[in-house]
Design a protein around this motif. Structure first.
Motif, short mmCIF file in Angstrom:
data_model
loop_
_atom_site.label_atom_id
_atom_site.label_comp_id
_atom_site.label_asym_id
_atom_site.label_seq_id
_atom_site.Cartn_x
_atom_site.Cartn_y
_atom_site.Cartn_z
N ILE A 158 1.02 -1.08 -0.02
CA ILE A 158 0.28 0.04 -0.28
C ILE A 158 0.78 1.70 0.01
O ILE A 158 1.34 1.72 0.69
CB ILE A 158 -1.42 0.09 1.52
CG1 ILE A 158 -2.27 -1.18 1.32
CG2 ILE A 158 -1.58 0.90 1.16
CD1 ILE A 158 -2.85 -1.34 2.62
N ASP A 159 1.21 1.79 -1.07
CA ASP A 159 1.23 3.39 -0.84
C ASP A 159 0.85 4.46 -0.75
O ASP A 159 -0.61 5.00 -1.15
CB ASP A 159 2.07 3.39 -2.64
CG ASP A 159 3.47 3.30 -2.68
OD1 ASP A 159 3.64 2.22 -2.01
OD2 ASP A 159 4.12 3.55 -3.43
N PHE A 160 1.09 5.19 -0.06
CA PHE A 160 0.65 6.59 -0.21
C PHE A 160 1.79 8.24 0.18
O PHE A 160 2.77 7.53 0.72
CB PHE A 160 -0.55 7.14 1.33
CG PHE A 160 0.14 5.96 2.41
CD1 PHE A 160 0.41 6.90 3.13
CD2 PHE A 160 0.22 4.90 2.59
CE1 PHE A 160 1.27 6.94 4.58
CE2 PHE A 160 0.97 4.65 3.81
CZ PHE A 160 1.46 5.23 5.01
N PRO A 161 1.35 9.37 -0.44
CA PRO A 161 2.72 9.90 -0.31
C PRO A 161 2.57 10.61 1.26
O PRO A 161 1.57 10.58 1.88
CB PRO A 161 1.37 11.49 -1.23
CG PRO A 161 0.11 11.07 -1.53
CD PRO A 161 0.64 9.15 -1.45
N ILE A 162 4.23 11.09 1.10
CA ILE A 162 3.86 11.47 2.55
C ILE A 162 3.82 13.50 1.96
O ILE A 162 3.65 13.83 1.89
CB ILE A 162 5.76 11.64 2.73
CG1 ILE A 162 6.32 10.00 2.90
CG2 ILE A 162 5.85 13.44 3.99
CD1 ILE A 162 7.22 10.06 3.04
N GLU A 163 2.79 14.05 3.54
CA GLU A 163 2.78 15.48 3.11
C GLU A 163 3.44 15.99 4.19
O GLU A 163 3.96 16.53 4.93
CB GLU A 163 0.91 15.41 4.13
CG GLU A 163 0.54 16.49 4.41
CD GLU A 163 0.27 17.34 3.10
OE1 GLU A 163 0.82 18.49 2.84
OE2 GLU A 163 -0.21 17.04 2.22
N MET A 164 4.17 16.95 3.18
CA MET A 164 5.80 17.69 3.18
C MET A 164 5.30 18.92 3.67
O MET A 164 5.58 19.62 4.38
CB MET A 164 6.25 17.56 2.11
CG MET A 164 7.14 16.91 1.37
SD MET A 164 8.23 15.61 2.54
CE MET A 164 9.07 14.53 1.09
N GLY A 165 4.11 19.31 3.75
CA GLY A 165 3.58 20.59 3.96
C GLY A 165 3.56 20.52 4.95
O GLY A 165 2.60 22.44 6.20
N ASN A 166 3.08 20.10 6.00
CA ASN A 166 2.26 20.29 7.75
C ASN A 166 3.15 20.79 8.56
O ASN A 166 2.93 20.79 9.48
CB ASN A 166 1.89 18.54 7.93
CG ASN A 166 2.83 17.71 8.08
OD1 ASN A 166 4.39 17.83 8.04
ND2 ASN A 166 2.37 16.03 8.41
#
Length: 231
Positions: A158-166
């Protein structure tokens, strides 16, 4: 006399500039990385294993001679960094029969970096060994997390992106680089192979109530080709 002296200085400066420019090399390289992170001490007692994660790297660079043996090597580099966490445990069913279960979480970020390195040739001749040392500043363009369960059967990843702007993730990474390589003259340029170690100094997570001492570490191996410009 003043005119002669000035003309001589200009001629000497032109000769030096032309000579250095003629020896400047431009090159490309590409290869593989094995990256990890420093492990916080409070995780030592947990059944969690932090592993190196493979990735890719590539760069374009200039090689500017400073002397017969020393040159300056600025680069623009693409590099994948990250780490993997493995955790395993057994479920006992009695009678000495256990079912092994586990999970792997792979964390990977893609950095654009600007290494500024000094290269020292160890010998003369068509085949040369060399050392590299310097620093690098990198910026994380994006990242992803991949999870997979394991046991009797493996689950689909299962792939999901990392939220870089938090605000929790530090996108900048400042590091030191040391390496060694071997080059050989091939045609008008040089073919080379090299290995590097990169040691990050920046914390990757900056939480308001907790500063996690997680810093990037990595090994890389690459091959490439450089050739002179300005001739």
């Amino acid at each position: 006399m003043k005119r002669f002296t000035l003309a001589g200085i200009i001629a000497l400066a032109f000769t030096i500039t032309h000579t250095v420019t003629a020896q400047v090399q431009v090159g490309l390289r590409g290869g593989a990385t094995w990256s990890g992170v420093s492990k916080p001490s409070y995780l030592n007692n947990l059944p969690t294993d932090i592993k190196f994660e493979p990735g890719l790297t590539g760069a374009v660079f200039l090689e500017i001679p400073l002397s017969n043996r020393v040159s300056f090597r600025p680069e623009v580099q693409y590099m994948q960094k990250g780490f993997a966490i493995r955790q395993s445990f057994d479920i006992g069913l009695g009678g000495g029969f256990n079912i092994p279960l586990g999970a792997k979480v792979a964390y990977q970020t893609r950095f654009i970096e600007t290494p500024l390195l000094f290269k020292v040739n160890l010998n003369d001749g068509p085949v040369q060994g060399y050392l590299l040392a310097g620093g690098s500043a990198g910026y994380a363009a994006n990242g992803r997390i991949r999870t997979r369960g394991s046991g009797i059967f493996q689950t689909r990843p299962i792939d999901f992106p990392i939220e870089m702007g938090n605000g929790a993730f530090n996108r900048w990474d400042f590091s030191a680089i040391a390496g060694l390589g071997l080059s050989a003259e091939v045609g008008a340029g040089k073919f080379f192979a090299e290995a590097r170690y990169q040691h990050g100094f920046s914390r990757q997570y900056e939480l308001s109530i907790l500063q996690l001492p997680i810093r990037n570490r990595g090994l890389s191996a690459s091959i490439g080709y450089s050739f002179p410009i300005g001739q």
